[in-house]
Design a protein around this motif. Structure first.
Motif, mmCIF file in Angstrom:
data_model
loop_
_atom_site.group_PDB
_atom_site.id
_atom_site.type_symbol
_atom_site.label_atom_id
_atom_site.label_comp_id
_atom_site.label_asym_id
_atom_site.label_seq_id
_atom_site.Cartn_x
_atom_site.Cartn_y
_atom_site.Cartn_z
ATOM 1 N N VAL A 153 0.729 -1.160 0.047
ATOM 2 C CA VAL A 153 -0.037 0.077 0.073
ATOM 3 C C VAL A 153 0.838 1.196 0.000
ATOM 4 C CG1 VAL A 153 -1.726 1.435 1.295
ATOM 5 C CG2 VAL A 153 -2.023 -1.017 1.282
ATOM 6 N N ALA A 154 1.844 1.288 0.866
ATOM 7 C CA ALA A 154 2.709 2.245 0.710
ATOM 8 C C ALA A 154 3.714 2.629 -0.607
ATOM 9 C CB ALA A 154 3.995 2.251 1.698
ATOM 10 N N LEU A 155 3.776 1.493 -1.383
ATOM 11 C CA LEU A 155 4.239 1.609 -2.777
ATOM 12 C C LEU A 155 3.412 2.238 -3.604
ATOM 13 C CD1 LEU A 155 7.302 1.111 -3.308
ATOM 14 C CD2 LEU A 155 6.564 -0.969 -4.277
ATOM 15 N N LEU A 156 2.107 1.876 -3.499
ATOM 16 C CA LEU A 156 1.028 2.178 -4.172
ATOM 17 C C LEU A 156 0.748 3.791 -3.936
ATOM 18 C CD1 LEU A 156 -1.557 -0.555 -4.249
ATOM 19 C CD2 LEU A 156 -0.428 0.319 -6.207
ATOM 20 N N VAL A 157 0.866 4.240 -2.865
ATOM 21 C CA VAL A 157 0.731 5.626 -2.614
ATOM 22 C C VAL A 157 1.904 6.448 -3.099
ATOM 23 C CG1 VAL A 157 0.808 7.346 -0.548
ATOM 24 C CG2 VAL A 157 -0.357 5.319 -0.529
ATOM 25 N N SER A 158 2.868 5.866 -3.146
ATOM 26 C CA SER A 158 4.227 6.516 -3.889
ATOM 27 C C SER A 158 4.063 6.462 -5.313
ATOM 28 C CB SER A 158 5.421 5.924 -3.347
ATOM 29 O OG SER A 158 5.564 4.633 -3.920
ATOM 30 N N ILE A 159 3.264 5.674 -5.666
ATOM 31 C CA ILE A 159 3.191 5.791 -7.461
ATOM 32 C C ILE A 159 2.103 6.971 -7.642
ATOM 33 C CG2 ILE A 159 2.047 4.323 -9.272
ATOM 34 C CD1 ILE A 159 3.403 1.789 -8.083
ATOM 35 N N GLY A 160 1.264 6.741 -6.833
ATOM 36 C CA GLY A 160 0.154 7.988 -6.912
ATOM 37 C C GLY A 160 0.813 9.154 -6.845
ATOM 38 N N TRP A 161 1.656 9.600 -6.000
ATOM 39 C CA TRP A 161 2.283 10.655 -5.781
ATOM 40 C C TRP A 161 3.164 10.977 -6.811
ATOM 41 C CZ3 TRP A 161 1.375 14.721 -2.947
ATOM 42 C CH2 TRP A 161 0.635 14.513 -1.651
ATOM 43 N N MET A 162 3.947 10.006 -7.582
ATOM 44 C CA MET A 162 4.768 10.140 -8.582
ATOM 45 C C MET A 162 4.048 10.787 -9.821
ATOM 46 S SD MET A 162 8.059 9.625 -8.162
ATOM 47 C CE MET A 162 8.814 9.035 -9.917
ATOM 48 N N PHE A 183 8.053 14.892 -3.039
ATOM 49 C CA PHE A 183 9.328 13.651 -3.227
ATOM 50 C C PHE A 183 9.663 13.255 -1.713
ATOM 51 C CE2 PHE A 183 11.145 12.419 -7.334
ATOM 52 C CZ PHE A 183 11.943 11.272 -6.888
ATOM 53 N N LYS A 184 9.409 14.024 -0.687
ATOM 54 C CA LYS A 184 9.713 13.680 0.577
ATOM 55 C C LYS A 184 8.764 12.556 0.911
ATOM 56 C CE LYS A 184 12.280 17.814 1.836
ATOM 57 N NZ LYS A 184 12.303 18.870 2.689
ATOM 58 N N ILE A 185 7.433 12.809 0.589
ATOM 59 C CA ILE A 185 6.535 11.849 0.943
ATOM 60 C C ILE A 185 6.765 10.703 0.285
ATOM 61 C CG2 ILE A 185 4.159 11.413 0.861
ATOM 62 C CD1 ILE A 185 3.608 14.639 0.876
ATOM 63 N N ILE A 186 6.959 10.712 -1.114
ATOM 64 C CA ILE A 186 7.483 9.529 -2.019
ATOM 65 C C ILE A 186 8.441 8.649 -1.113
ATOM 66 C CG2 ILE A 186 8.418 8.604 -3.898
ATOM 67 C CD1 ILE A 186 6.775 11.165 -5.301
#
Length: 578
Positions: A153-162, A183-186
């Motif tokens: 889920v954390a990786l999916l959130v980082s993909i959404g932010w990207m 990018f800090k959130i990612i």
């Protein structure tokens, strides 16, 4: 049966040949300082393009060669270990899918393709953990996949932010980190994902539970695939980690994980769980090295650790196989007389794990420890870091004592041997790499000389801690009466330390009990309560009543009209008279 043997040999030969080719290319790329970035546009629709990207440098090629090499040895080993299994073809295919998922994650330079390999690892690891179909395996598999879903889920959130940047290739955006909060959130999400996959505190409970898988799977998972995926992701994102200043947090988490795993292994009696906790300790060591600003040395230790940890699990598998699936080390002993070759390999891998001089683990572990003494480290981290090193030697020598030196505690009628060539050949190759692999890698990876200046006390600190830890582990195991009295006198403390600081209870019983209880109340009051009353069930009841009244009226019954007319007439007369 011939088909099953041929399938094992086919995958063994294929993986071994590919490993040799990738190793040669990795050396060439490293010496020439070459990086190859390939991008294949799969589909282009208007302004949206879907591309498949591959990043080939010396780190990815070298790590892939190690994964392939260890996988080939383990597949040959599995052909004899799993020979009583009627579904060995399915097992080999699952292991191959596991390896291909890891390869896909290693070569991926963007978050979307990393997620595909990441989820492939999680799904296939669940299938392998529940391979022995019983209640314990099902519980361990569920704990493994649910704990890893947090990282997914954390990786999916980082993909959404990207998506805010227009591309998932994280390599292109490092210059935007200083001023961009997104990018800090990612970076934080990626670190969270890596912590779950590498079982750092507080996500450590699934790693010993995953020992329900067959031993060849444990050898593959704990050496070069599943648990090292998180560390590899941190190494790839190390520039981002240092830019957003979370390396001190990683240092603290890594030291805490090392300390917890080292203490837990000294109170454990399950052979596979002791080795699993040693893996957890080494993962904490690698994360601490990344936190100290040494990602290349962490990668060096990642490669050396893969060699001797795979050998350690292979030896444990042969011992368990010969003891008819007994995993309690108190039921073993005097294996040096019964299984000399396995005992030699087991001792070499354990000494390499301790970082004994001139074995594979020494070249990476001692270098990280000495470099850490030259960094700015507070007293708390210093004590935790070096106490964990002593605890590693402590549980390793305790394990050697119980298996090699103690009296034989198994049945009188027994046949112990290590004469199966499909056990001997992979273990012989791995023990050679566990002895000479570290020195060869140090010649290749450490091309720039660095001067390490330490005082005499600091220089001998690691060696003295190792000797002290080994002596304490041997003495504590030797005096069983003393240990039993300690276990009974300080039962609560021993339970706390031996149960990984109660993390399995927090992540299973406690969380599941309260989450299921809250979920039951929500279902009862919301789903089966107000949602039904205001939703489908309530609407159905209301419209059913209306349709029933309508049906009665449409039946053209004269009595109903007459009675209703009289009622309305009387009601009207009362109103008029009043």
């Amino acid at each position: 049966m011939m088909l099953k043997k041929n399938s094992c040999y086919f995958f063994f030969c294929m993986f071994f040949v590919v490993a040799m080719i990738m190793f040669l290319f990795g050396i060439k790329f490293g010496l020439s300082n070459v990086v190859v970035f390939l991008e294949w546009e799969m589909m282009n629709m208007n302004s949206c393009s879907i591309c498949f990207s591959v990043l080939l440098d010396f780190k990815s090629l070298l790590f892939m060669s190690y994964v392939m090499f260890i996988s080939s040895m383990i597949i040959l080993y599995s052909n004899s270990y799993m020979k009583g299994d009627f579904n060995i073809d399915r097992f080999i295919i699952l292991v191959s899918l596991f390896v291909f998922s890891m390869m896909f994650m290693i070569i991926s330079p963007n978050l979307m393709s990393i997620l595909l390999g990441w989820d492939g690892l999680g799904l296939v690891s669940y299938c392998l953990v529940i391979y022995y179909q019983n209640v314990k395996s099902y519980g361990a598999g569920m704990l493994t996949i649910l704990m890893n879903r947090v990282g997914d889920v954390a990786l999916l959130v980082s993909i959404g932010w990207m998506l805010n940047f227009g591309s998932w290739n994280y390599l292109f955006y490092y210059d935007k980190v200083d001023w961009n909060i997104e990018f800090k959130i990612i970076g934080i999400m990626v670190i969270l994902a890596a912590m779950t996959k590498s079982a750092q505190i507080p996500f450590s409970s699934w790693l010993p539970a995953a020992m329900a898988a067959p031993t060849p799977v444990s050898a593959l998972v704990h050496s070069s695939t599943l648990v090292t995926a998180g560390v590899y992701l941190m190494i790839r994102f190390s520039n981002l980690i240092y830019m957003i200043n979370v390396n001190e947090f990683l240092l603290f988490i890594g030291c805490l994980t090392m300390f917890m795993a080292g203490l837990g292994a000294n109170f454990e009696f399950d052979l596979k769980k002791i080795i699993a906790l040693s893996t957890l300790s080494q993962l904490g060591f690698m994360v601490s090295a990344i936190g100290l600003g040494m990602p290349n040395l962490a990668f060096f230790h990642l490669l050396t650790h893969a060699l001797f940890k795979a050998l350690l699990f292979m030896c444990a598998g042969v011992i368990i196989h010969n003891f008819n699936n007994l995993q309690d080390i108190r039921g073993m002993g005097s294996l040096v007389h019964q299984m000399p070759f396995t005992s030699i390999c087991f001792s070499f891998s354990n000494l390499a794990l301790c970082g004994m001089p001139f074995l594979t683990g020494f070249y990476s572990k001692d270098l990280i420890l000495e470099m850490s003494l030259m960094t700015f480290m507070n007293k708390f981290v210093f004590i935790m870091f070096f106490m964990s090193v002593g605890l590693t030697v402590c549980y390793s020598f305790r394990l050697i004592y119980y298996l090699m030196s103690m009296d034989f505690n198994y049945n009188s009628f027994h046949v112990l041997n290590d004469e199966e060539w499909q056990f001997i050949f992979p273990m012989l190759i791995m023990v050679l790499f566990s002895i000479f692999g570290g020195s060869f890698l140090s010649w290749f990876l450490l091309d720039i000389p660095e001067v390490i200046m330490l005082s005499v006390i600091m220089k001998y600190l690691v060696l003295m801690l190792s000797i002290l830890g080994g002596w304490i582990g041997y003495e504590m195991s030797n005096f069983n009466v003393f240990m039993n009295s300690v276990n009974f006198s300080y039962k609560n403390v021993v339970n706390f330390l031996g149960e990984m600081w109660f993390m399995p209870y927090l992540s299973t019983y406690f969380v599941n009990y309260y989450s299921l209880k809250v979920g039951f109340k929500i279902i009862k009051s919301v789903d089966m309560g107000w949602n039904e009353e205001c939703g489908g069930q309530g609407m159905w009841t209301y419209f059913f009543g209306l349709s029933s009244k309508n049906q009665d009226i449409q039946q053209n019954n004269f009595k109903i009209y007459l009675i209703s007319f009289l009622i309305w007439f009387l009601f009207f007369c009362v109103l008029m008279l009043s």
